[in-house]
Scaffold this motif. Sequence first.
Motif, PDB file in Angstrom:
ATOM      1  N   LEU A 131      10.218   5.542  -7.639  1.00 11.62           N
ATOM      2  CA  LEU A 131       9.820   6.056  -8.952  1.00 11.62           C
ATOM      3  C   LEU A 131      10.945   5.938  -9.970  1.00 11.62           C
ATOM      4  O   LEU A 131      10.753   5.422 -11.077  1.00 11.62           O
ATOM      5  CB  LEU A 131       9.402   7.527  -8.828  1.00 11.62           C
ATOM      6  CG  LEU A 131       7.932   7.864  -8.637  1.00 11.62           C
ATOM      7  CD1 LEU A 131       7.761   9.366  -8.513  1.00 11.62           C
ATOM      8  CD2 LEU A 131       7.093   7.334  -9.774  1.00 11.62           C
ATOM      9  N   PHE A 170       7.028   3.722 -14.852  1.00 11.96           N
ATOM     10  CA  PHE A 170       7.061   5.180 -14.738  1.00 11.96           C
ATOM     11  C   PHE A 170       8.089   5.773 -15.694  1.00 11.96           C
ATOM     12  O   PHE A 170       7.851   6.824 -16.289  1.00 11.96           O
ATOM     13  CB  PHE A 170       7.383   5.602 -13.309  1.00 11.96           C
ATOM     14  CG  PHE A 170       7.593   7.088 -13.166  1.00 11.96           C
ATOM     15  CD1 PHE A 170       6.518   7.959 -13.198  1.00 11.96           C
ATOM     16  CD2 PHE A 170       8.872   7.617 -13.046  1.00 11.96           C
ATOM     17  CE1 PHE A 170       6.709   9.343 -13.100  1.00 11.96           C
ATOM     18  CE2 PHE A 170       9.078   8.984 -12.946  1.00 11.96           C
ATOM     19  CZ  PHE A 170       7.985   9.841 -12.967  1.00 11.96           C
ATOM     20  N   HIS A 172      -0.356   6.941 -15.364  1.00 14.99           N
ATOM     21  CA  HIS A 172       0.322   6.269 -14.250  1.00 14.99           C
ATOM     22  C   HIS A 172      -0.229   6.776 -12.922  1.00 14.99           C
ATOM     23  O   HIS A 172      -0.439   5.996 -11.985  1.00 14.99           O
ATOM     24  CB  HIS A 172       1.822   6.537 -14.340  1.00 14.99           C
ATOM     25  CG  HIS A 172       2.670   5.513 -13.665  1.00 14.99           C
ATOM     26  ND1 HIS A 172       2.619   4.174 -13.971  1.00 14.99           N
ATOM     27  CD2 HIS A 172       3.601   5.627 -12.675  1.00 14.99           C
ATOM     28  CE1 HIS A 172       3.477   3.504 -13.223  1.00 14.99           C
ATOM     29  NE2 HIS A 172       4.084   4.365 -12.421  1.00 14.99           N
ATOM     30  N   ILE A 177       4.156  10.968  -7.757  1.00 14.67           N
ATOM     31  CA  ILE A 177       4.035  11.089  -9.213  1.00 14.67           C
ATOM     32  C   ILE A 177       3.519  12.484  -9.578  1.00 14.67           C
ATOM     33  O   ILE A 177       4.034  13.138 -10.498  1.00 14.67           O
ATOM     34  CB  ILE A 177       3.091  10.007  -9.762  1.00 14.67           C
ATOM     35  CG1 ILE A 177       3.659   8.609  -9.490  1.00 14.67           C
ATOM     36  CG2 ILE A 177       2.862  10.191 -11.264  1.00 14.67           C
ATOM     37  CD1 ILE A 177       2.696   7.487  -9.818  1.00 14.67           C
TER      38      ILE A 177
END
Length: 311
Positions: free
Chosen positions: A75, A82, A270, A287
């Motif tokens: 990430l 992201f 996302h 996420i």
Amino acid sequence: MPGGGAPGRMIRNKAARIWTEMKMNKHAYVLMAPYFIIFCTFTVIPVLLSFVLSFTNFNLLQSPKWIGWQNYARLFVQDDIFLIALKNTLLFAAITGPISYIACFMFAWLINELPPKLRALLTLVLYAPSISGNTYLIWTLLFAGDSYGYANSFLMKWGFIMEPIQWLQDSRYVLMILILVQLWLSLGTSFLAFIAGLQNVDRTMYEAGSIDGIRNRWQELWFITLPAMRPQLMFGAVIQIASAFSVAEISIYLIGFPSVDYAAHTIVTHLVDYGTIRFEMGYASAIATVLFTIMLSVNLLTQKLLGKVGE
């Protein structure tokens, strides 16, 4: 060791007191049980499972495979999209959150002073956009990319531009438009909660305040109204924080998915990408965990700030 059992005795005594209080209030716990069971089943357990899945590689077809911190490393180190979504979300929340919150309270405070019938009418008018479904799509007409769009038509008529601007396809404008639409929709549940809180403030507190030296409306607001409304203020803050950080539907339907150059890409869009399109559930859970952590941190900070109201 001498005295080594003291902490143990303190814990046992505290546990005994809690158990005694629970037995005394057992009827209340029985009444709370149905809601508590539903809350744990559909909120607490999914959140915990999502946190566990964030450390796995899971695609819904194969069994989850433990990979540790790899999803989080991906990430913040490998996923440039992201990072764009994180920047957009923080900027969006930093602008719309405080402005929406203050606007909700100020409109509620002003409307509260009006006669009941006029107050009810204005409340409906201001609250209507937040309950009107997809009516925000009217903004596609306002910011249409041809000369018939209201914005382009006005600017061309008065000589500010020579040719139409592609408002919803130009990365310089899409986030600004998204923020504008969100502000238009922001007078929702928090607005109603503030009106209800203002209506329930004890009027005798203002009389007592005038005796204690309060001389104007701003002092009344800070020392009487806001402290009396602290539960509603906290509720409104939670709602505004959730709406500011979870924006996705407006971006998808108004600007498109994905947006041009990811200019309106948010953490939730996302998450939608990886959770409902690519089905990388482990990565999507990572996420979601990051978003949950950010929202929880902002909520705790807001709670601390609201605790200073009236001091």
